[in-house]
Design a protein around this motif. Sequence first.
Motif, short mmCIF file in Angstrom:
data_model
loop_
_atom_site.label_atom_id
_atom_site.label_comp_id
_atom_site.label_asym_id
_atom_site.label_seq_id
_atom_site.Cartn_x
_atom_site.Cartn_y
_atom_site.Cartn_z
N SER A 75 1.37 4.25 10.55
CA SER A 75 -0.02 4.54 10.90
C SER A 75 -0.65 5.44 9.84
O SER A 75 -0.08 6.47 9.46
N GLY A 76 -1.81 5.04 9.33
CA GLY A 76 -2.52 5.83 8.34
C GLY A 76 -2.02 5.71 6.92
O GLY A 76 -2.57 6.32 6.01
N ALA A 77 -0.94 4.92 6.70
CA ALA A 77 -0.36 4.81 5.37
C ALA A 77 -1.16 3.84 4.51
O ALA A 77 -1.76 2.89 5.01
N PRO A 78 -1.17 4.05 3.17
CA PRO A 78 -1.84 3.11 2.27
C PRO A 78 -1.15 1.75 2.30
O PRO A 78 -0.04 1.60 2.81
N ASP A 79 -1.83 0.76 1.73
CA ASP A 79 -1.21 -0.55 1.58
C ASP A 79 0.01 -0.46 0.67
O ASP A 79 0.21 0.53 -0.03
N GLU A 80 0.81 -1.53 0.66
CA GLU A 80 2.01 -1.54 -0.18
C GLU A 80 1.65 -1.95 -1.61
O GLU A 80 1.02 -2.99 -1.83
N PRO A 81 2.09 -1.17 -2.62
CA PRO A 81 1.88 -1.59 -4.00
C PRO A 81 2.77 -2.79 -4.33
O PRO A 81 3.93 -2.83 -3.92
N LEU A 82 2.24 -3.76 -5.05
CA LEU A 82 2.99 -4.95 -5.43
C LEU A 82 3.29 -4.89 -6.92
O LEU A 82 2.39 -4.66 -7.73
N GLU A 102 -8.03 5.08 5.73
CA GLU A 102 -9.08 6.07 5.97
C GLU A 102 -9.97 6.28 4.74
O GLU A 102 -10.85 7.15 4.75
N GLY A 103 -9.70 5.53 3.70
CA GLY A 103 -10.50 5.68 2.48
C GLY A 103 -10.09 6.85 1.62
O GLY A 103 -10.82 7.22 0.68
N ASP A 104 -8.95 7.48 1.89
CA ASP A 104 -8.49 8.61 1.09
C ASP A 104 -8.06 8.14 -0.30
O ASP A 104 -7.70 6.98 -0.52
N TRP A 145 13.30 0.23 -10.67
CA TRP A 145 12.17 1.12 -10.42
C TRP A 145 11.36 0.64 -9.22
O TRP A 145 11.43 -0.52 -8.82
N TYR A 146 10.61 1.58 -8.67
CA TYR A 146 9.63 1.26 -7.63
C TYR A 146 8.63 2.39 -7.58
O TYR A 146 8.84 3.48 -8.16
N VAL A 147 7.52 2.16 -6.90
CA VAL A 147 6.49 3.20 -6.76
C VAL A 147 6.20 3.42 -5.28
O VAL A 147 6.39 2.52 -4.45
N VAL A 148 5.76 4.62 -4.97
CA VAL A 148 5.38 4.98 -3.61
C VAL A 148 3.91 5.38 -3.61
O VAL A 148 3.51 6.34 -4.29
N ALA A 149 3.09 4.62 -2.87
CA ALA A 149 1.67 4.97 -2.73
C ALA A 149 1.55 5.98 -1.61
O ALA A 149 2.08 5.79 -0.51
N LYS A 150 0.79 7.08 -1.87
CA LYS A 150 0.67 8.12 -0.85
C LYS A 150 -0.74 8.69 -0.85
O LYS A 150 -1.47 8.64 -1.86
N ASP A 151 -1.14 9.21 0.31
CA ASP A 151 -2.46 9.82 0.43
C ASP A 151 -2.30 11.33 0.58
O ASP A 151 -1.16 11.84 0.67
N PRO A 152 -3.38 12.11 0.62
CA PRO A 152 -3.27 13.58 0.71
C PRO A 152 -2.56 14.07 1.96
O PRO A 152 -2.09 15.21 2.00
N SER A 153 -2.51 13.23 3.00
CA SER A 153 -1.83 13.63 4.24
C SER A 153 -0.34 13.28 4.23
O SER A 153 0.33 13.36 5.26
N ASP A 154 0.14 12.87 3.06
CA ASP A 154 1.54 12.49 2.88
C ASP A 154 1.94 11.24 3.64
O ASP A 154 3.13 10.98 3.89
N ASN A 155 0.96 10.44 4.04
CA ASN A 155 1.27 9.10 4.51
C ASN A 155 1.64 8.26 3.29
O ASN A 155 0.96 8.32 2.27
N SER A 156 2.71 7.49 3.38
CA SER A 156 3.17 6.79 2.18
C SER A 156 3.71 5.41 2.50
O SER A 156 4.16 5.14 3.62
#
Length: 634
Positions: free
Chosen positions: A228-235, A260-262, A301-312
């Motif tokens: 909930s609230g996490a960004p989409d998955e990076p491809l 949330e547009g963060d 390698w991989y990347v983790v997309a995260k927002d300021p609320s630490d949703n990832s």
Amino acid sequence: MMKYINKIFLIVIVMVFIPLISCEDDDEAFVEKKPIITLVSPEDKLGNVDIAPMFEWEASDPNERPLKFDFLLGIDSTKLFIQAENLKENSYTLTDYKLRKDVTYYWSVIAKNGIEKQEAPIRSFTSIPAPGAPVLTGPGADIFIRDVLTFEWEPVAAGEGESISYNVFLGKSNPPTDAIGVVNDGSTSFAFDASTLDVGSVYYWKVDATDLINNSSSEIRSFKKLASGAPDEPLIVSPIEGSGVMAGTTLDWTDVTDPEGDAVSYDVYLDKLNEPVTLVTTVTTSEYTPVGLDVNSAYYWYVVAKDPSDNSTPSQISGFANIGGSPGFPQINPFAVSGVLSLDEILTWQAAAGATSYDVYVDTVNPPLNLVASDITETEYLIKNTEIPSDLTDVKTYYALVVAKDGVGGVTNSFPVEFTPQMTGVYTDTRSEEVLDYNWVRIGTQIWMSQNLRTKKFTDGENLVKVVQPTSGDYPITASSTESFYDDHPATQGVISGFPTFMPPWSDGDNGRVYSHNVRSSPLIAPSGWHVLNDDDISTIMAYVPQANDLLADFHGGTDLYGANLIIAGYRYNNFNAGRPFGFRYGVEAGRASYWIDNTGANNVLELYPAGNYRLFNQSSPHNRMFGIRLVKD
């Protein structure tokens, strides 16, 4: 007086003879004829027939006897079944039985007059189509789901007098098999609580439309569950998985949005572990150029997309090989089945520019350290069974690596590929017009057929000689026999040593046939790539599976832990007595499995016992015995 008596006698004879002649004439005039019957409806080969049609026919009896009718129906013109008997009317409507839709049916009627009967020529018809397949409208294919999940589809038209309901299926397997809801109120949507789903998992879903008798399935779609609230998955965009890249190559992935547009930032993990743990940087753009990588090394390698609320949300893990300039990159080609090395499949790779030879490594560690082939000039290598030992109780993961060499000290490593060996399969054995399928199983360093040999031919198509079952006397097998005999296990009655009788599939040959000594030693009995069980095979399997019970089938009280399904095909002599009817030794067959051994030593038969014992012994007159044969892969 004598004349008077003669006249009297003549009159009596005539009076008796005339009725006889009259009766004979009546018999010739009356002939019992069969009823006449003609099918009327449905018309032959008619389509779109309702699932509860009325069947009608016309019938008459030439001898004016009353008629009764049997109604027959089926989906195979050679196998019609009586659905109703002794009908008095010239029609019949299905009541308890409903036709399936989109099926061709065959029907007929038998007219009976009590003495004769006549079946009408068979007719066919096709039932009305099943409900149309639902067209899915939401959610879309291959998207991300968080908390809100509503399945939607277009309505399916119902037939006259019918109603359509919908079954919604959802699960992690493709196709999904778990029904999560039924919609029968005419709506075309179904809401589901997505919070119950596992974060990071991919789910598959579909909708079935049903009229309570027939159903049709929609396409299958998938989505990935995010927190909930996490960004989409990076491809991952580049480098391409498993490719070789030069120093200075940029890692690239898709930009993502936050629900949330963060603002979104990206943590980049990169190292030589196939599940990297090293955080090398955090960036706000969707690319990164690593530095200081070792040449001829594989990186993940991989990347983790995260927002300021630490949703990832993490991306998938990808890998590449960091290569030098010479020789070129020997990229390994994909397997026929992703991540699985099929039986007899060859490891292949693309030729590397400037390479003069290749080394191949196969191991259970990554990168693999076990050198299995060196200085080969081909761009392929058949991995041996002994190099990938696995079994059903221990399915191992392996890695393969190819090293290209230019002959003057230059080397370039491929990207290591991960695979598991194919553990079971089917081998098709073709011998002239005889085509038989055999299951096989991987056990340690070996591959065994998991069924006994049941062929009636040599591999060149020549027929083996079938032993004729006598009622007394000896069989045609003697110590001087030159023929190659086989025999089928006859069916028996009763219980043997507390075990079931040898009914089919033994008497049908499906549990294998028994063969003479000449067959087991012939080079034409095993197909190419296989051989009759030998001493080396026995030593290997005994060391790997100490308890024979773990290889025996249930029939012998075994666990069949490894899937070998060792089961007796027969234990047969060249003569018979009370304890050996037809030469087969019924009294011991339930308690052991016996096989010919192809060797030149003293022991020529292997026996396995439920108590866990292996036994090797010599038949003093091997030409007078017949046993089963089990094949092992070369």
